[in-house]
Design a protein around this motif. Structure first.
Motif, PDB file in Angstrom:
ATOM      1  N   HIS A 142       2.930  -1.167  -9.800  1.00  0.00           N
ATOM      2  CA  HIS A 142       1.509  -1.165  -9.473  1.00  0.00           C
ATOM      3  C   HIS A 142       0.925  -2.496  -9.912  1.00  0.00           C
ATOM      4  O   HIS A 142       1.281  -3.008 -10.975  1.00  0.00           O
ATOM      5  CB  HIS A 142       0.771  -0.042 -10.204  1.00  0.00           C
ATOM      6  N   ASN A 169       2.810   2.234  -3.182  1.00  0.00           N
ATOM      7  CA  ASN A 169       3.092   3.582  -2.709  1.00  0.00           C
ATOM      8  C   ASN A 169       1.827   4.415  -2.914  1.00  0.00           C
ATOM      9  O   ASN A 169       1.450   4.724  -4.045  1.00  0.00           O
ATOM     10  CB  ASN A 169       4.277   4.164  -3.495  1.00  0.00           C
ATOM     11  N   GLU A 170       1.156   4.762  -1.840  1.00  0.00           N
ATOM     12  CA  GLU A 170      -0.120   5.483  -1.921  1.00  0.00           C
ATOM     13  C   GLU A 170       0.024   6.821  -2.638  1.00  0.00           C
ATOM     14  O   GLU A 170      -0.876   7.255  -3.344  1.00  0.00           O
ATOM     15  CB  GLU A 170      -0.684   5.700  -0.514  1.00  0.00           C
ATOM     16  N   GLN A 171       1.157   7.474  -2.480  1.00  0.00           N
ATOM     17  CA  GLN A 171       1.370   8.766  -3.130  1.00  0.00           C
ATOM     18  C   GLN A 171       1.436   8.593  -4.651  1.00  0.00           C
ATOM     19  O   GLN A 171       0.864   9.381  -5.401  1.00  0.00           O
ATOM     20  CB  GLN A 171       2.649   9.417  -2.612  1.00  0.00           C
TER      21      GLN A 171
END
Length: 83
Positions: A49, A10-12
């Motif tokens: 992550h 999730n880039e955010q």
């Protein structure tokens, strides 16, 4: 790919954790530049992550801090008395 499995990130969340890490490094440098040693509680790894992201976060956290001791806790208060 991590461990042969595709990784979806999730880039955010990555951006938020990265920003927090950089702010913490900046705060350490601002207030503890002249300290003999800086003690920091090891932050828990972000959920979902890849491990290499976490190592990069730690690298950013300690950047330009001459003497830093990272301590891992178990999220419990511990009081040790020597009598």
């Amino acid at each position: 790919m991590a461990d042969g499995k595709p990784v979806s990130v999730n880039e955010q969340q990555v951006g938020k954790f990265l920003n927090t890490t950089l702010k913490l490094n900046s705060t350490i440098l601002r207030y503890s530049r002249m300290a003999a040693v800086v003690l920091v509680s090891l932050p828990p790894p972000p959920v979902d992550h890849p491990a290499y992201f976490y190592m990069e976060y730690l690298d950013l956290l300690v950047e330009n801090v001459p003497r830093l001791l990272i301590v891992r806790g178990y999220r419990r208060d511990v009081v040790t008395l020597f009598t």
